[in-house]
Scaffold this motif. Structure first.
Motif, PDB file in Angstrom:
ATOM      1  N   ILE A   1       0.751  -1.261   0.042  1.00 57.37           N
ATOM      2  CA  ILE A   1       0.036   0.053  -0.039  1.00 57.37           C
ATOM      3  C   ILE A   1       0.866   1.310   0.024  1.00 57.37           C
ATOM      4  N   GLN A   2       2.067   1.212   0.764  1.00 58.68           N
ATOM      5  CA  GLN A   2       2.848   2.418   0.806  1.00 58.68           C
ATOM      6  C   GLN A   2       3.502   2.717  -0.511  1.00 58.68           C
ATOM      7  N   ASN A   3       3.786   1.319  -1.128  1.00 60.75           N
ATOM      8  CA  ASN A   3       4.438   1.718  -2.435  1.00 60.75           C
ATOM      9  C   ASN A   3       3.513   2.230  -3.523  1.00 60.75           C
ATOM     10  N   LEU A   4       2.052   1.721  -3.386  1.00 54.46           N
ATOM     11  CA  LEU A   4       1.298   2.486  -4.306  1.00 54.46           C
ATOM     12  C   LEU A   4       0.882   3.750  -4.101  1.00 54.46           C
ATOM     13  N   LEU A   5       0.707   4.030  -2.629  1.00 47.12           N
ATOM     14  CA  LEU A   5       0.458   5.409  -2.327  1.00 47.12           C
ATOM     15  C   LEU A   5       1.655   6.367  -2.577  1.00 47.12           C
ATOM     16  N   GLY A   6       2.836   5.808  -2.737  1.00 45.97           N
ATOM     17  CA  GLY A   6       4.160   6.594  -3.014  1.00 45.97           C
ATOM     18  C   GLY A   6       4.683   7.114  -1.914  1.00 45.97           C
ATOM     19  N   THR A   7       4.202   6.338  -0.484  1.00 43.06           N
ATOM     20  CA  THR A   7       4.779   6.682   0.770  1.00 43.06           C
ATOM     21  C   THR A   7       6.268   6.237   0.682  1.00 43.06           C
ATOM     22  N   SER A   8       6.558   5.182   0.184  1.00 40.56           N
ATOM     23  CA  SER A   8       7.900   4.472   0.282  1.00 40.56           C
ATOM     24  C   SER A   8       8.898   5.501  -0.230  1.00 40.56           C
ATOM     25  N   ASP A   9       8.636   6.154  -1.344  1.00 39.01           N
ATOM     26  CA  ASP A   9       9.351   6.865  -2.215  1.00 39.01           C
ATOM     27  C   ASP A   9      10.001   8.170  -1.368  1.00 39.01           C
ATOM     28  N   ARG A  10       9.127   8.722  -0.528  1.00 45.20           N
ATOM     29  CA  ARG A  10       9.502   9.678   0.516  1.00 45.20           C
ATOM     30  C   ARG A  10      10.314   9.467   1.619  1.00 45.20           C
ATOM     31  N   VAL A  11      10.575   7.792   1.709  1.00 37.49           N
ATOM     32  CA  VAL A  11      11.617   7.520   2.788  1.00 37.49           C
ATOM     33  C   VAL A  11      13.018   7.815   2.461  1.00 37.49           C
ATOM     34  N   LYS A  12      13.564   8.407   3.604  1.00 38.33           N
ATOM     35  CA  LYS A  12      15.099   8.820   3.392  1.00 38.33           C
ATOM     36  C   LYS A  12      15.904   7.566   4.081  1.00 38.33           C
ATOM     37  N   GLN A  13      16.898   7.367   3.537  1.00 36.09           N
ATOM     38  CA  GLN A  13      17.746   6.130   4.334  1.00 36.09           C
ATOM     39  C   GLN A  13      18.091   6.708   5.730  1.00 36.09           C
ATOM     40  N   GLY A  14      18.590   5.664   6.688  1.00 33.43           N
ATOM     41  CA  GLY A  14      18.900   5.880   7.657  1.00 33.43           C
ATOM     42  C   GLY A  14      17.940   5.425   8.948  1.00 33.43           C
ATOM     43  N   THR A  15      18.652   5.302   9.953  1.00 36.33           N
ATOM     44  CA  THR A  15      18.081   4.524  11.301  1.00 36.33           C
ATOM     45  C   THR A  15      17.975   5.609  12.471  1.00 36.33           C
TER      46      THR A  15
END
Ligand code: ZN
Length: 307
Positions: free
Chosen positions: A187-201
Motif C-alpha cells: 500500500i505504501q508503494n502504491l501511495l508513493g509513501t515509500s518514495d518519501r523515505v530517506k535512508q537512515g536509522t
C-alpha cells in the motif's frame, strides 16, 4: 479464529516457488542481494551482519542456498487450496486465505474512494529466492516486500522461526499479522509513501515510521477481517478473538528493535540503529490500526509522538 468452510480461495494471488530442485546455487553474500526490500525484520539482520557485530543466527535458521533453478509451479497449491475448509486444515492454504482477505480489504478501501487497488502477488519460496526486482535473498532475511517488482516474498518456515528463535506465542493470527504487514508495504508503494523515505536509522527515522505504519495497516485489516467479503461474496474469516489479537501483539513485541538487540543481538539497546521501532511502538501502532479500523489513523509520518 476459523475460516468459513465454504468460502472459496483464490490461489491466483500466489506464485509457488517451493517446488523440487532448487538449492543449486552457491551461498549469496549478504548485502549483495536484497537491495531495496522492506521486510519485517530484515534491516536489522542485514545491518547486524554488515556491521560485523558478531550477531549469529541460531543454527537452522535458514541461511540456505539461493536456488538458481527456481521455477514457479503453482499447480499443486491450486489443486490443494480451494476453500476455507482447506485453509482450516493446511498451513499453506491458510496463508492463501489471509492473503485473499487482506487484498480484498484493500480493494474495498480503494473502491470506497473511487480508486482501483492494484493487487500484489505473494511468492512462496524455500531457502532462497531470486526476486523480480530486488536481487536475491535468503530465508534469513525474513518475509519481505520488493517495491521494484511490487511483490511479497515469504518462506513459510518463518512462522516456525518466530516461535523458536524469537520466542513468539505463534498461532494463525500471527501469520496474518506478518502477511498484512508486508501488504502494508505494498500500500505504501502504491501511495508513493515509500518514495518519501530517506535512508537512515534511529528512533525518529523514516524507516521506523514506514515500518510502524505497515504495522498499523496490518491492524486496520484485522479490524475488518471478519466482515470484508472476498471474491466469492463471503467473508473468509469467522471470528477473531482477543486471544488472536494478543498473539499478534506478542509477535509484534518479539520483533521490536530493542527486543531483538537485547535478546538476539549483543545484549545492548542502541536506539541509533532502530529501523523498525521498539516493541512497545510496534504494539502501539498495530493496536491503533486495530482499534480504529481506519488506515487514516496510521499517519506515523505526521506525528511527533510515535510512542
Ligand atoms: Zn516491514
Amino acid at each position: 479464529m476459523q475460516f468459513n468452510e465454504d468460502a472459496e480461495l483464490d490461489t491466483s494471488q500466489i506464485d509457488d516457488q517451493r517446488g523440487g530442485g532448487g538449492g543449486v546455487g552457491g551461498r549469496v553474500a549478504l548485502g549483495g542481494g536484497g537491495l531495496g526490500i522492506v521486510g519485517l525484520v530484515i534491516y536489522f539482520l542485514l545491518s547486524q551482519f554488515a556491521g560485523g557485530s558478531g550477531f549469529q543466527l541460531p543454527s537452522g535458521s535458514g541461511f540456505g542456498d539461493v536456488g538458481q533453478n527456481q521455477q514457479v509451479d503453482s499447480a499443486a497449491i491450486r489443486e490443494k487450496c480451494k476453500t476455507g475448509a482447506d485453509a482450516n486444515r493446511e498451513d499453506d492454504c491458510r496463508a492463501v486465505a489471509f492473503i485473499n482477505s487482506i487484498q480484498a480489504y484493500w480493494a474495498d478501501q480503494y473502491a470506497r474512494s473511487g480508486n482501483t487497488y492494484k493487487p500484489a502477488q505473494t511468492n512462496f519460496f524455500q531457502g532462497g529466492v531470486n526476486t523480480g526486482g530486488c536481487g536475491s535473498a535468503t530465508s534469513a532475511a525474513g518475509p519481505f516486500y520488493c517495491p521494484a517488482d511490487a511483490e511479497v516474498y515469504i518462506d513459510l518456515a518463518f512462522f516456525q522461526e518466530l516461535k523458536t528463535t524469537f520466542g513468539a506465542t505463534g498461532g494463525p493470527f500471527v501469520e496474518a499479522y506478518v502477511l498484512a504487514h508486508e501488504y502494508g508495504h505494498h500500500i505504501q508503494n502504491l501511495l508513493g509513501t515509500s518514495d518519501r523515505v530517506k535512508q537512515g536509522t534511529g528512533p525518529q527515522s523514516d524507516s521506523v515510521r514506514l515500518e510502524l505504519q505497515a504495522d498499523c495497516y496490518a491492524g486496520a485489516w484485522a479490524n475488518h477481517a471478519t466482515t470484508v467479503p472476498t471474491a466469492s461474496g463471503k467473508p473468509l474469516i469467522t471470528g477473531v478473538t482477543d486471544e488472536d489479537i494478543n498473539a499478534a501483539l506478542d509477535a509484534a513485541g518479539r520483533i521490536g528493535d530493542d527486543y531483538i538487540q537485547k535478546e538476539l543481538g549483543g545484549g545492548k539497546v542502541d536506539t541509533t540503529q532502530f529501523s523498525h521501532g521498539s516493541s512497545a511502538q510496534r504494539q502501539k501502532w498495530y493496536r491503533a490500526g486495530y482499534d480504529s479500523g481506519d488506515p487514516a489513523r496510521c499517519d506515523t509520518f505526521g506525528t511527533n509522538n510515535l510512542g
